[in-house]
Design an enzyme around this catalytic site. Sequence first.
Site, PDB file in Angstrom:
ATOM      1  N   LYS A  13      28.793  59.199 -59.496  1.00 63.97           N
ATOM      2  CA  LYS A  13      28.979  58.325 -60.665  1.00 63.97           C
ATOM      3  C   LYS A  13      27.738  57.476 -60.931  1.00 63.97           C
ATOM      4  O   LYS A  13      27.250  57.417 -62.059  1.00 63.97           O
ATOM      5  CB  LYS A  13      30.204  57.412 -60.473  1.00 63.97           C
ATOM      6  CG  LYS A  13      31.512  58.173 -60.313  1.00 63.97           C
ATOM      7  CD  LYS A  13      32.694  57.241 -60.155  1.00 63.97           C
ATOM      8  CE  LYS A  13      32.630  56.359 -58.938  1.00 63.97           C
ATOM      9  NZ  LYS A  13      32.654  57.082 -57.645  1.00 63.97           N
ATOM     10  N   ARG A  88      39.773  50.842 -60.928  1.00 60.95           N
ATOM     11  CA  ARG A  88      39.936  51.521 -59.640  1.00 60.95           C
ATOM     12  C   ARG A  88      41.421  51.686 -59.312  1.00 60.95           C
ATOM     13  O   ARG A  88      41.754  52.244 -58.292  1.00 60.95           O
ATOM     14  CB  ARG A  88      39.380  50.629 -58.574  1.00 60.95           C
ATOM     15  CG  ARG A  88      38.121  50.836 -57.779  1.00 60.95           C
ATOM     16  CD  ARG A  88      37.472  52.074 -57.582  1.00 60.95           C
ATOM     17  NE  ARG A  88      36.637  52.120 -56.398  1.00 60.95           N
ATOM     18  CZ  ARG A  88      35.333  51.865 -56.369  1.00 60.95           C
ATOM     19  NH1 ARG A  88      34.686  51.506 -57.451  1.00 60.95           N
ATOM     20  NH2 ARG A  88      34.670  51.986 -55.237  1.00 60.95           N
ATOM     21  N   ARG A 127      23.429  59.302 -48.232  1.00 63.17           N
ATOM     22  CA  ARG A 127      23.040  58.431 -49.354  1.00 63.17           C
ATOM     23  C   ARG A 127      22.142  57.281 -48.885  1.00 63.17           C
ATOM     24  O   ARG A 127      22.386  56.662 -47.863  1.00 63.17           O
ATOM     25  CB  ARG A 127      24.301  57.842 -50.006  1.00 63.17           C
ATOM     26  CG  ARG A 127      23.966  56.746 -51.013  1.00 63.17           C
ATOM     27  CD  ARG A 127      25.048  56.507 -52.012  1.00 63.17           C
ATOM     28  NE  ARG A 127      26.265  55.972 -51.431  1.00 63.17           N
ATOM     29  CZ  ARG A 127      27.390  55.798 -52.129  1.00 63.17           C
ATOM     30  NH1 ARG A 127      27.438  56.119 -53.409  1.00 63.17           N
ATOM     31  NH2 ARG A 127      28.464  55.319 -51.542  1.00 63.17           N
ATOM     32  N   ARG A 160      24.128  52.081 -47.003  1.00 65.04           N
ATOM     33  CA  ARG A 160      25.221  51.126 -47.213  1.00 65.04           C
ATOM     34  C   ARG A 160      26.125  51.056 -45.987  1.00 65.04           C
ATOM     35  O   ARG A 160      26.445  52.073 -45.388  1.00 65.04           O
ATOM     36  CB  ARG A 160      26.057  51.554 -48.433  1.00 65.04           C
ATOM     37  CG  ARG A 160      25.383  51.219 -49.747  1.00 65.04           C
ATOM     38  CD  ARG A 160      26.072  51.831 -50.936  1.00 65.04           C
ATOM     39  NE  ARG A 160      27.520  51.723 -50.944  1.00 65.04           N
ATOM     40  CZ  ARG A 160      28.284  52.082 -51.987  1.00 65.04           C
ATOM     41  NH1 ARG A 160      27.709  52.553 -53.091  1.00 65.04           N
ATOM     42  NH2 ARG A 160      29.582  51.972 -51.929  1.00 65.04           N
ATOM     43  N   ARG A 171      37.797  55.000 -47.342  1.00 62.29           N
ATOM     44  CA  ARG A 171      37.562  54.887 -48.794  1.00 62.29           C
ATOM     45  C   ARG A 171      38.146  56.080 -49.538  1.00 62.29           C
ATOM     46  O   ARG A 171      38.636  55.948 -50.656  1.00 62.29           O
ATOM     47  CB  ARG A 171      36.065  54.742 -49.081  1.00 62.29           C
ATOM     48  CG  ARG A 171      35.570  53.339 -48.737  1.00 62.29           C
ATOM     49  CD  ARG A 171      34.074  53.286 -48.598  1.00 62.29           C
ATOM     50  NE  ARG A 171      33.398  53.560 -49.839  1.00 62.29           N
ATOM     51  CZ  ARG A 171      32.213  54.151 -49.939  1.00 62.29           C
ATOM     52  NH1 ARG A 171      31.586  54.553 -48.860  1.00 62.29           N
ATOM     53  NH2 ARG A 171      31.673  54.335 -51.105  1.00 62.29           N
TER      54      ARG A 171
HETATM   55  P1  ADP Z   1      29.121  57.461 -56.465  1.00 57.30           P
HETATM   56  O1  ADP Z   1      28.469  56.429 -57.353  1.00 57.30           O
HETATM   57  O2  ADP Z   1      30.135  58.313 -57.199  1.00 57.30           O
HETATM   58  O3  ADP Z   1      29.691  56.871 -55.198  1.00 57.30           O
HETATM   59  P2  ADP Z   1      26.371  58.371 -56.005  1.00 57.30           P
HETATM   60  O4  ADP Z   1      25.848  58.551 -57.385  1.00 57.30           O
HETATM   61  O5  ADP Z   1      25.926  57.171 -55.244  1.00 57.30           O
HETATM   62  O6  ADP Z   1      27.994  58.485 -56.001  1.00 57.30           O
HETATM   63  O7  ADP Z   1      25.992  59.706 -55.188  1.00 57.30           O
HETATM   64  C1  ADP Z   1      26.326  59.831 -53.791  1.00 57.30           C
HETATM   65  C2  ADP Z   1      25.177  60.556 -53.073  1.00 57.30           C
HETATM   66  O8  ADP Z   1      25.142  61.923 -53.513  1.00 57.30           O
HETATM   67  C3  ADP Z   1      23.785  59.997 -53.333  1.00 57.30           C
HETATM   68  O9  ADP Z   1      23.048  60.049 -52.128  1.00 57.30           O
HETATM   69  C4  ADP Z   1      23.175  60.929 -54.383  1.00 57.30           C
HETATM   70  O10 ADP Z   1      21.768  61.021 -54.243  1.00 57.30           O
HETATM   71  C5  ADP Z   1      23.853  62.261 -54.022  1.00 57.30           C
HETATM   72  N1  ADP Z   1      24.087  63.109 -55.204  1.00 57.30           N
HETATM   73  C6  ADP Z   1      24.445  62.714 -56.452  1.00 57.30           C
HETATM   74  N2  ADP Z   1      24.584  63.785 -57.266  1.00 57.30           N
HETATM   75  C7  ADP Z   1      24.338  64.875 -56.495  1.00 57.30           C
HETATM   76  C8  ADP Z   1      24.316  66.280 -56.750  1.00 57.30           C
HETATM   77  N3  ADP Z   1      24.595  66.767 -57.961  1.00 57.30           N
HETATM   78  N4  ADP Z   1      24.027  67.113 -55.721  1.00 57.30           N
HETATM   79  C9  ADP Z   1      23.759  66.613 -54.493  1.00 57.30           C
HETATM   80  N5  ADP Z   1      23.747  65.314 -54.193  1.00 57.30           N
HETATM   81  C10 ADP Z   1      24.035  64.442 -55.164  1.00 57.30           C
HETATM   82  P1  AMP Z   2      31.195  51.522 -55.174  1.00 59.48           P
HETATM   83  O1  AMP Z   2      29.776  51.078 -55.225  1.00 59.48           O
HETATM   84  O2  AMP Z   2      31.779  51.827 -56.534  1.00 59.48           O
HETATM   85  O3  AMP Z   2      31.425  52.649 -54.178  1.00 59.48           O
HETATM   86  O4  AMP Z   2      32.034  50.274 -54.650  1.00 59.48           O
HETATM   87  C1  AMP Z   2      31.786  49.715 -53.359  1.00 59.48           C
HETATM   88  C2  AMP Z   2      32.929  48.772 -52.982  1.00 59.48           C
HETATM   89  O5  AMP Z   2      32.988  47.677 -53.910  1.00 59.48           O
HETATM   90  C3  AMP Z   2      34.336  49.374 -53.004  1.00 59.48           C
HETATM   91  O6  AMP Z   2      34.654  50.099 -51.808  1.00 59.48           O
HETATM   92  C4  AMP Z   2      35.183  48.109 -53.174  1.00 59.48           C
HETATM   93  O7  AMP Z   2      35.289  47.388 -51.958  1.00 59.48           O
HETATM   94  C5  AMP Z   2      34.337  47.279 -54.139  1.00 59.48           C
HETATM   95  N1  AMP Z   2      34.689  47.605 -55.548  1.00 59.48           N
HETATM   96  C6  AMP Z   2      33.893  48.194 -56.486  1.00 59.48           C
HETATM   97  N2  AMP Z   2      34.552  48.309 -57.654  1.00 59.48           N
HETATM   98  C7  AMP Z   2      35.790  47.799 -57.462  1.00 59.48           C
HETATM   99  C8  AMP Z   2      36.950  47.661 -58.272  1.00 59.48           C
HETATM  100  N3  AMP Z   2      36.967  48.069 -59.554  1.00 59.48           N
HETATM  101  N4  AMP Z   2      38.058  47.101 -57.729  1.00 59.48           N
HETATM  102  C9  AMP Z   2      38.056  46.666 -56.456  1.00 59.48           C
HETATM  103  N5  AMP Z   2      37.024  46.789 -55.616  1.00 59.48           N
HETATM  104  C10 AMP Z   2      35.882  47.349 -56.107  1.00 59.48           C
END
Ligand code: ADP
Ligand code: AMP
Length: 217
Positions: A13, A88, A127, A160, A171
């Site tokens: 995302k 969420r 990541r 992270r 999660r």
């Molecule tokens: P989210 O925001 O949904 O938690 P991220 O955008 O942070 O996910 O992506 C999670 C991890 O996957 C990151 O390390 C990113 O670089 C990697 N990633 C994202 N898109 C792809 C893809 N299409 N193929 C492989 N790895 C990806």
């Molecule tokens: P994310 O970066 O989207 O993976 O979010 C990291 C963490 O932030 C989550 O595991 C939650 O603890 C908190 N968080 C992010 N967005 C929300 C939301 N909409 N509602 C509640 N907690 C959130």
Amino acid sequence: MRIVLVGPPGAGKGTQAQFIASHLAIPKISTGDIFRHNVTNGTPLGRQAKEYMNRGDLVPDEVTIAMVRDRLGEDDAQAGFLLDGFPRNVPQAETLKKLLTDWGTRLTVVLELVVDEDEVVRRLSGRRTCRRCERVWHILFDPPTRDGICDACGGELFQRDDDREETVRHRLEVYTKQTAPLVAYYADEGILIGIDATGPVEEITERALAALRPFAR
Ligand code: ADP
Ligand code: AMP
């Protein structure tokens, strides 16, 4: 356009949000990023959110919703936005709907990034995030040129806390129980579209923009 991105943690995302938002010239609003900023800066909001985030639980709705309400009220969000990580759960979705209705508007579309669980675990375990600009990288799938340094801004990359294996598992459970029901919720509202979010990042961006095109006005 008023867009919500939905999908499990690690679906991509944040990665896609930066490209889609810049292409559509709308702000990307990531609740996770806002919480992390506040934790880093030790603000009262950060102190409220930190424990929940470290455990992989959702931050309580009243805290999250107040923060999103403030952010969506800012000038740059009036002509559209891309929400990443909010809503969420169904109560957050209901509150968002009411908020937008009160402001005389509504969501345009909800884009679901569809990825299976094994892929998500592979993505989260490698990541790395830039401390300065929040660009996300992956040690295998999207590595920076220099280890530990962001190519985009030269900032330091970190893993992270909530990407540790036990927390990732929790999660994913939280996603299944609390967030996945939003897929049916938005399908009922008639505004859900899903795309296959596996493959190269640029191809997924193309798929996303093609899926969103019919909603542009
Ligand atoms: P989210 O925001 O949904 O938690 P991220 O955008 O942070 O996910 O992506 C999670 C991890 O996957 C990151 O390390 C990113 O670089 C990697 N990633 C994202 N898109 C792809 C893809 N299409 N193929 C492989 N790895 C990806
Ligand atoms: P994310 O970066 O989207 O993976 O979010 C990291 C963490 O932030 C989550 O595991 C939650 O603890 C908190 N968080 C992010 N967005 C929300 C939301 N909409 N509602 C509640 N907690 C959130």
